[in-house]
Structures are given as structure tokens and as C-alpha cells.
Design an enzyme around this catalytic site. Structure first.
Site, PDB file in Angstrom:
ATOM      1  N   HIS A 142       1.065  -0.656   0.265  1.00 10.62           N
ATOM      2  CA  HIS A 142       0.194   0.226   0.187  1.00 10.62           C
ATOM      3  C   HIS A 142       1.055   0.845  -0.290  1.00 10.62           C
ATOM      4  CE1 HIS A 142      -3.299   2.546   1.293  1.00 10.62           C
ATOM      5  NE2 HIS A 142      -2.578   2.639   2.049  1.00 10.62           N
ATOM      6  N   GLU A 143       1.826   1.146   0.963  1.00 10.56           N
ATOM      7  CA  GLU A 143       2.810   2.586   0.472  1.00 10.56           C
ATOM      8  C   GLU A 143       3.541   2.521  -0.589  1.00 10.56           C
ATOM      9  OE1 GLU A 143       2.582   4.390   3.298  1.00 10.56           O
ATOM     10  OE2 GLU A 143       0.920   3.104   4.458  1.00 10.56           O
ATOM     11  N   HIS A 166       1.645   4.011  -2.848  1.00  7.41           N
ATOM     12  CA  HIS A 166       1.263   5.093  -2.634  1.00  7.41           C
ATOM     13  C   HIS A 166       2.766   6.236  -3.280  1.00  7.41           C
ATOM     14  CE1 HIS A 166      -2.322   6.636  -0.081  1.00  7.41           C
ATOM     15  NE2 HIS A 166      -1.800   5.882   1.068  1.00  7.41           N
ATOM     16  N   GLU A 173      -7.196   6.938  -1.038  1.00 10.12           N
ATOM     17  CA  GLU A 173      -6.399   5.473  -0.511  1.00 10.12           C
ATOM     18  C   GLU A 173      -7.283   4.477  -0.954  1.00 10.12           C
ATOM     19  OE1 GLU A 173      -4.723   5.042   2.486  1.00 10.12           O
ATOM     20  OE2 GLU A 173      -4.001   6.956   1.891  1.00 10.12           O
TER      21      GLU A 173
END
Length: 292
Positions: A144-145, A148, A224
Site C-alpha cells: 500500500h505504501e 502511494h 487511499e
């Protein structure tokens, strides 16, 4: 560099559009007649609106390290640290970005990514996250990071914040001068801004600032969803990310400074001002997505 160039060009475009619209509406002549030069106002709005956003973006990584007490893993001290570094490396290669710095910090379950440039970012996870999740779930959070970073979300958020700040600064002062001119219309000896301008500007800075924060938070929530989907794509399946989100839903997320909340895996439990959507909405979005 392309993202930074786009960031700067968009900032300039915003100021130019404001100037054109104001000129077409006759605001330039009106403001000049009342002691305010439109060019000076646009320059002021540009500096106030984007100066802080750019500085914040450039300083995001060192501030994150200092404020969160992040320990950078230059040489892994144990198997767990080696696994974290290799997981970030594998995801970075798959996402087509350079290897970010990898760090660990003491705290409740959370993780974040930050940095001004996509190819020189920082990905950090908390000890609480490592202790409270399975490796597969931690892997999903790391994905997930990295998503980003790959999506350029740090620059995007700074860009949106800068755009909103510019509109707040510009509109509050234009309206402030209009109100002040109306209140002093019979005062032939008046010169310069009066109390009406000052009060109106302060009030509108606050009111419009809140509205701008709502818009920025909305963009953050959409981002997100994309990062969750990005993690699923990096892992080749979405169930680990769903499991990680459900696990986080039963945990107390670690507190983070306001400047980093939008880059964490979880954010404030709010609605209009929340940087993250509710966990159940993120899970539902993943379940209904076309990801693996």
C-alpha cells in the site's frame, strides 16, 4: 522531475487563470482603484498558497524521520529487518520506482510513505504493526505504501493543498476589499484597507480554509482507494490487503503528526475532514474491484 515540473506549471496556471477571470470581470480595475494591485495580489497568493506547500513537500522526509523517531535500516540487524527491506525492494522493482529508504519506528500499528520525489522516498512501518499482524498482512501494508510512492501521491497532495491555499488567499482578500469599500463608500478621505477588510479577510481565511480542508481530505480518501488497489496488484491478489484492513479495523491506529496523517495506512476517524475512508468502505471497494 516530470512531476515537479507539472507541480510548478499547475501552480503558475492557477495564478494565470485567476488573473484572466479577474480581468474579464473587471476586478483588476476595481481593486486598483481601491488601492490593491491585482498583480501584487496574485503574486502574494502564489507565494502564500504554494510556498508553504513546496517547502513542506521538500522537508517531508527529514521531518518524518525526526518527528516519528524513524530508524533507517541501512544494514539489517536481524531476519525481520532483512525481510522488510527485501519486501520493499521487490515491490519497488515491480512498481518501476527506485528503492525507497526503509525505516522502523516505535509506536502503535501504522505505516507511512513520504518524500518529495518518487525515486527518493521513505517507507516506514511501526513496531506495533509488525507485532500485531501476520507477515502477509504486513506485506500488504508495505505494498500500500509503495503504491502511494509509485502514484506520486506526495506531490499530488502538495499540489492540491497549494491550489486550495491560493484560492483561499486570493478570494478572501478580494472579498475583503469589496466589503471594506462598501462600508467606507461615503468616506471620501479614506485610503488603504480599513477594519472591514481586516476582519473580513481573517474570517474568510478561516471559513474558506475549512472548505479547502474538506476538498483536500476528499482527494486524500480517493487516493487511499487507489493505494489499496495498488497493493493488491503488487501482490497479485487482493485478499491480503483485505485481511490487513480488517485487522487494522480491530486495532487502535498509532497517532501521527497532521502532516503525515494523509500518508499513513490509517488516518483520523472523521468524515468530511478525514484523510482516510472508513475501513469497511475500503474493504468493500477492494472486494468489488477488478484486482486479482
Amino acid at each position: 522531475m516530470k512531476r515537479i515540473a507539472l507541480f510548478l506549471l499547475t501552480n503558475v496556471a492557477v495564478v494565470v487563470v485567476l488573473g484572466i477571470v479577474a480581468s474579464l470581470l473587471g476586478v483588476n480595475r476595481y481593486l486598483t482603484a481601491n488601492g490593491l494591485n491585482l498583480g501584487a495580489l496574485l503574486g502574494f497568493a502564489f507565494i502564500m498558497g504554494f510556498g508553504g506547500a513546496i517547502i513542506s513537500l521538500l522537508m517531508s522526509k527529514p521531518i518524518a524521520k525526526m518527528s516519528m523517531g524513524v530508524t533507517i535500516i541501512n544494514t539489517p540487524r536481524n531476519g525481520e529487518e532483512a525481510w522488510i527491506v527485501e519486501t520493499v525492494r521487490a515491490f519497488s522493482e515491480k512498481a518501476g520506482i527506485q528503492m525507497p529508504e526503509v525505516g522502523i519506528y516505535e509506536g502503535e500499528p501504522n505505516a507511512f510513505a513520504t518524500g518529495a520525489f518518487k525515486n527518493s522516498a521513505l517507507v516506514a512501518v511501526s513496531t506495533g504493526l509488525l507485532q500485531g499482524m501476520t507477515r502477509e498482512e504486513v506485506e500488504a501494508v508495505i505494498g500500500h505504501e509503495v503504491a502511494h510512492v509509485a502514484n506520486g501521491d506526495m506531490v499530488t497532495m502538495a499540489l492540491i493543498q497549494g491550489v486550495m491555499n491560493t484560492f483561499v488567499v486570493f478570494l478572501s482578500r478580494v472579498i475583503g476589499y469589496a466589503v471594506d469599500s462598501f462600508l467606507r463608500r461615503n468616506d471620501e478621505n479614506s485610503s488603504g484597507p480599513g477594519i472591514g477588510y481586516m476582519i473580513t479577510t481573517i474570517v474568510l481565511d478561516i471559513v474558506l480554509g475549512f472548505l479547502a480542508a474538506i476538498i483536500v481530505a476528499w482527494f486524500s480518501r480517493q487516493r487511499e482507494f487507489r493505494a489499496d488497489a495498488g497493493a493488491a496488484q503488487l501482490m497479485g491478489r487482493k485478499q491480503p490487503m483485505i485481511n490487513a484492513l480488517r485487522r487494522l479495523g480491530g486495532m487502535r491506529p498509532g497517532a501521527m503528526p497532521p502532516s503525515l496523517q494523509a500518508m499513513g495506512i490509517t488516518g483520523n476517524i472523521g468524515k468530511l475532514f478525514s484523510s482516510h475512508p472508513p475501513i469497511e468502505e475500503r474493504v468493500a471497494a477492494l472486494q468489488n474491484s477488478q484486482s486479482a
